[in-house]
Design an enzyme around this catalytic site. Structure first.
Site, mmCIF file in Angstrom:
data_model
loop_
_atom_site.group_PDB
_atom_site.id
_atom_site.type_symbol
_atom_site.label_atom_id
_atom_site.label_comp_id
_atom_site.label_asym_id
_atom_site.label_seq_id
_atom_site.Cartn_x
_atom_site.Cartn_y
_atom_site.Cartn_z
ATOM 1 N N ARG A 221 112.220 45.987 -10.409
ATOM 2 C CA ARG A 221 112.531 45.864 -9.426
ATOM 3 C C ARG A 221 111.689 47.107 -8.414
ATOM 4 O O ARG A 221 110.916 46.250 -6.782
ATOM 5 C CB ARG A 221 113.783 46.226 -8.687
ATOM 6 C CG ARG A 221 114.819 44.967 -8.842
ATOM 7 C CD ARG A 221 115.870 45.615 -8.363
ATOM 8 N NE ARG A 221 116.418 46.165 -10.327
ATOM 9 C CZ ARG A 221 117.775 45.762 -10.686
ATOM 10 N NH1 ARG A 221 118.829 45.343 -10.297
ATOM 11 N NH2 ARG A 221 117.851 46.313 -11.559
ATOM 12 N N ARG B 86 109.067 49.648 -23.392
ATOM 13 C CA ARG B 86 108.272 49.380 -24.917
ATOM 14 C C ARG B 86 106.840 48.328 -24.704
ATOM 15 O O ARG B 86 107.012 47.750 -23.917
ATOM 16 C CB ARG B 86 109.474 48.183 -25.582
ATOM 17 C CG ARG B 86 110.692 48.367 -25.979
ATOM 18 C CD ARG B 86 111.467 47.340 -27.201
ATOM 19 N NE ARG B 86 112.632 47.784 -26.299
ATOM 20 C CZ ARG B 86 113.648 46.518 -26.412
ATOM 21 N NH1 ARG B 86 112.722 45.288 -27.499
ATOM 22 N NH2 ARG B 86 114.927 46.606 -25.999
ATOM 23 N N GLU C 80 123.947 34.838 -22.838
ATOM 24 C CA GLU C 80 124.163 35.037 -24.508
ATOM 25 C C GLU C 80 125.896 34.219 -24.914
ATOM 26 O O GLU C 80 126.447 33.936 -25.400
ATOM 27 C CB GLU C 80 123.453 35.949 -25.016
ATOM 28 C CG GLU C 80 122.556 36.023 -25.077
ATOM 29 C CD GLU C 80 121.060 37.044 -24.703
ATOM 30 O OE1 GLU C 80 121.457 38.353 -23.524
ATOM 31 O OE2 GLU C 80 120.516 37.244 -25.616
ATOM 32 N N LYS D 64 129.796 45.146 -24.263
ATOM 33 C CA LYS D 64 130.356 44.756 -22.979
ATOM 34 C C LYS D 64 130.822 43.360 -24.174
ATOM 35 O O LYS D 64 130.399 43.006 -24.984
ATOM 36 C CB LYS D 64 128.474 43.935 -22.987
ATOM 37 C CG LYS D 64 127.907 44.058 -22.107
ATOM 38 C CD LYS D 64 126.997 43.017 -21.485
ATOM 39 C CE LYS D 64 125.061 44.213 -21.352
ATOM 40 N NZ LYS D 64 123.959 43.032 -21.435
ATOM 41 N N HIS E 123 116.309 37.696 -29.783
ATOM 42 C CA HIS E 123 117.206 36.804 -28.076
ATOM 43 C C HIS E 123 117.123 35.793 -28.657
ATOM 44 O O HIS E 123 117.163 34.845 -27.608
ATOM 45 C CB HIS E 123 116.242 37.218 -26.806
ATOM 46 C CG HIS E 123 115.967 37.936 -26.719
ATOM 47 N ND1 HIS E 123 114.587 38.731 -25.647
ATOM 48 C CD2 HIS E 123 116.443 39.403 -25.842
ATOM 49 C CE1 HIS E 123 114.694 40.016 -25.876
ATOM 50 N NE2 HIS E 123 115.650 40.839 -25.680
ATOM 51 N N ASN F 274 129.856 42.803 -27.674
ATOM 52 C CA ASN F 274 127.856 43.058 -27.964
ATOM 53 C C ASN F 274 128.167 44.828 -27.669
ATOM 54 O O ASN F 274 128.068 45.039 -26.582
ATOM 55 C CB ASN F 274 127.288 42.162 -26.621
ATOM 56 C CG ASN F 274 126.043 41.836 -26.483
ATOM 57 O OD1 ASN F 274 126.164 42.684 -27.447
ATOM 58 N ND2 ASN F 274 125.662 41.980 -25.759
ATOM 59 N N HIS G 135 111.728 34.796 -21.662
ATOM 60 C CA HIS G 135 113.243 35.757 -21.669
ATOM 61 C C HIS G 135 112.512 37.410 -21.167
ATOM 62 O O HIS G 135 112.073 38.344 -22.116
ATOM 63 C CB HIS G 135 114.063 36.200 -22.729
ATOM 64 C CG HIS G 135 115.040 36.472 -22.269
ATOM 65 N ND1 HIS G 135 116.290 36.405 -22.352
ATOM 66 C CD2 HIS G 135 114.787 38.297 -22.398
ATOM 67 C CE1 HIS G 135 117.396 37.212 -22.544
ATOM 68 N NE2 HIS G 135 116.628 38.625 -22.842
ATOM 69 N N GLY H 70 114.234 44.492 -21.941
ATOM 70 C CA GLY H 70 113.644 43.670 -23.269
ATOM 71 C C GLY H 70 113.027 42.487 -23.099
ATOM 72 O O GLY H 70 113.582 41.694 -22.586
ATOM 73 N N ARG I 208 127.830 39.678 -31.256
ATOM 74 C CA ARG I 208 125.954 39.620 -31.176
ATOM 75 C C ARG I 208 126.022 40.617 -32.662
ATOM 76 O O ARG I 208 126.462 41.753 -32.585
ATOM 77 C CB ARG I 208 126.080 39.631 -30.160
ATOM 78 C CG ARG I 208 124.277 40.481 -29.796
ATOM 79 C CD ARG I 208 124.070 40.811 -28.418
ATOM 80 N NE ARG I 208 122.701 40.081 -29.039
ATOM 81 C CZ ARG I 208 122.160 40.273 -27.465
ATOM 82 N NH1 ARG I 208 121.756 40.825 -27.089
ATOM 83 N NH2 ARG I 208 120.572 40.003 -27.746
ATOM 84 N N GLY J 75 113.233 37.252 -15.199
ATOM 85 C CA GLY J 75 112.859 35.847 -15.238
ATOM 86 C C GLY J 75 113.630 35.572 -14.036
ATOM 87 O O GLY J 75 113.197 34.266 -13.302
HETATM 88 P P1 ADP Z 1 118.399 43.917 -20.935
HETATM 89 O O1 ADP Z 1 120.091 42.843 -21.501
HETATM 90 O O2 ADP Z 1 117.450 43.694 -21.540
HETATM 91 O O3 ADP Z 1 118.836 45.048 -20.525
HETATM 92 P P2 ADP Z 1 118.857 42.639 -18.346
HETATM 93 O O4 ADP Z 1 117.953 40.440 -18.398
HETATM 94 O O5 ADP Z 1 120.005 42.552 -17.547
HETATM 95 O O6 ADP Z 1 117.976 43.090 -19.773
HETATM 96 O O7 ADP Z 1 117.257 42.187 -17.404
HETATM 97 C C1 ADP Z 1 117.174 44.204 -16.312
HETATM 98 C C2 ADP Z 1 116.145 44.188 -16.147
HETATM 99 O O8 ADP Z 1 115.597 43.117 -14.999
HETATM 100 C C3 ADP Z 1 115.849 45.179 -14.763
HETATM 101 O O9 ADP Z 1 115.401 46.604 -15.922
HETATM 102 C C4 ADP Z 1 114.861 44.747 -14.168
HETATM 103 O O10 ADP Z 1 113.733 44.925 -14.862
HETATM 104 C C5 ADP Z 1 115.182 43.146 -13.968
HETATM 105 N N1 ADP Z 1 115.634 43.036 -12.267
HETATM 106 C C6 ADP Z 1 116.707 42.500 -12.574
HETATM 107 N N2 ADP Z 1 117.318 41.801 -11.146
HETATM 108 C C7 ADP Z 1 115.973 42.104 -10.302
HETATM 109 C C8 ADP Z 1 115.345 41.319 -9.269
HETATM 110 N N3 ADP Z 1 116.082 41.242 -8.452
HETATM 111 N N4 ADP Z 1 114.362 41.418 -10.014
HETATM 112 C C9 ADP Z 1 113.279 41.860 -10.203
HETATM 113 N N5 ADP Z 1 113.823 42.295 -11.591
HETATM 114 C C10 ADP Z 1 115.233 42.751 -11.472
#
Ligand code: ADP
Length: 407
Positions: free
Chosen positions: A286, A241, A385, A14, A180, A7, A208, A212, A91, A334
């Protein structure tokens, strides 16, 4: 069959090696800051100590080479010969309107992915570097491309067209593509399985919410609308974004700040969303959550606007679906943020959504978080994924191996 999943992101790669017989992860890892002065390599094999080190990765080709060398390494490796990897699943972010499912990466398919680079200039070119490097280092493995856009390929015309002159669709293929896809498909299938309803008979909203983020409406096993559009910039407010805005804003900022359109687009992609709304406090939910709970006004503004954009799309998609059986939350926010799930669900009571506060707080793994009397079931479901890519790759590779043996 062992499948290697690759990926490639703009500056990252990844990877995961999976034994498909039992879907066991043999090794996984991440190459970060590719092309920068100091890159980083993380590698975790099953039941062995891993690696976590700074390294020199001038490009994605060198990262692929390092991944392969490490998988074969005497100490930390998990295979003794490259021929053990029978298939590689890549991917691919943008498959345009050509690809409705995964494809073997023949020269023609690769040329078409190249043509789609115009639609995803940050992602498709690096996806192609990853494909070419794997073909070079693993000439005997089956190469399969799995597209982020494929699951949304059957959106109805009324959902994929924009209200602009039709010739732009005919001439330039300007339409909603959606992204996604692997995650929306994986999570909606899992939700149907957990609910015990046949996938072909469900009405689902999938949220999702990662860095993003996109929301989709899934009816009878098909995506019928999704919030990301021609590019991943459209839709709900994301980490950095903007999501959907009035296009005229681009014109105004460009004039007032004396910026080119590309510079404004850069702001919309990298400095907007909760990051921009919080006065650049953070793009990470967070940090925004912590600030929200501590009465930080920048965090409160960002959180409220973020949650509002989510409930608006959920409301729209429940209408599009004509009612919903379930709402599922997935990806970083989520899966992990009980606070965001609560703030969203509290504003869906008009739909008969009732959150089980304890279940929401304690959710770990696949969890039902709505109360027994909730009219719509609400779930937190971890997305996967990489596993979705590996399954599709193995299926197609096995088909080819079978066909070859019958020739
Ligand atoms: P992407 O694949 O789009 O980079 P992820 O699905 O890995 O993103 O999500 C990353 C985001 O998830 C982080 O930037 C953070 O905002 C959020 N995140 C991760 N853990 C937590 C948590 N415990 N509480 C709130 N948000 C979280």
């Amino acid at each position: 069959m062992k499948v290697l999943v690759i990926n490639c992101g703009s500056s990252s790669l990844k990877f995961r090696l999976i034994e498909m017989e039992n879907e066991e992860v043999m090794a996984k890892g991440l190459c970060e800051r590719i092309g920068q002065a100091v890159a980083h390599f993380k590698y975790q094999p099953k039941e062995k100590d891993g690696l976590d080190c700074d390294i020199d990765f001038p490009d994605h080709d060198s990262a692929v080479k390092k991944v392969i060398e490490t998988l074969l390494d005497e100490k930390v490796g998990v295979i003794s010969d490259l021929s053990e990897i029978e298939a590689v699943g890549h991917r691919i972010v943008h498959g345009g309107d050509k690809f409705s499912h995964e494809e073997c990466l023949t020269d023609d398919v690769i040329a078409e992915i190249d043509r789609c680079s115009e639609l995803a200039p940050i992602h498709n070119p690096v996806n192609l570097i990853g494909i070419r490097a794997c073909k070079k280092y693993m000439p005997n493995a089956h190469m399969v491309g799995v597209f982020d856009t494929a699951f949304h390929h059957e959106l109805p015309e009324e959902a994929y067209l924009y209200g602009i002159p039709y010739k732009y669709y005919e001439d330039y293929r300007i339409r909603r593509y959606g992204f996604h896809g692997m995650s929306h498909e994986y999570v909606s299938k899992r939700t149907a399985e957990i609910m015990g309803i046949p996938y072909e008979k469900t009405k689902q909203v999938i949220c999702h919410l990662g860095n993003g983020a996109s929301i989709s409406a899934i009816k009878d096993g098909h995506s019928i609308d999704t919030s990301m559009g021609y590019t991943p910039l459209e839709g709900i407010i994301m980490g950095t974004r903007s999501g959907s805005i009035d296009p005229e804003i681009i014109h105004v900022i460009s004039k007032k700040d004396n910026k080119t359109v590309s510079e404004v687009m850069d702001t919309l992609n990298k400095k907007s969303g909760v990051f921009g709304l919080s006065n650049f406090l953070s793009s990470d939910i967070r940090d925004i959550s912590e600030g929200y709970l501590n009465n930080n006004e920048n965090a409160i503004r960002a959180m409220n606007t973020y949650v509002y954009s989510i409930i608006k799309y959920i409301g729209a998609y429940v209408t599009v679906l004509g009612g919903a059986d379930s709402i599922s939350f997935t990806a970083g926010v989520g899966e992990n943020s009980a606070l965001v799930r609560k703030l969203v669900c509290d504003r869906l009571s008009y739909l008969g959504v009732v959150l089980d506060e304890e279940a929401n707080k304690n959710a770990k793994g696949e969890s039902l978080i709505s109360a027994k009397d909730s009219k719509i079931k609400v779930y937190a479901i971890p997305t996967d994924e990489e596993l979705a890519i590996a399954r599709k790759t193995a299926r197609l590779a096995e088909e080819h191996i079978k066909n070859d043996s019958q020739k």
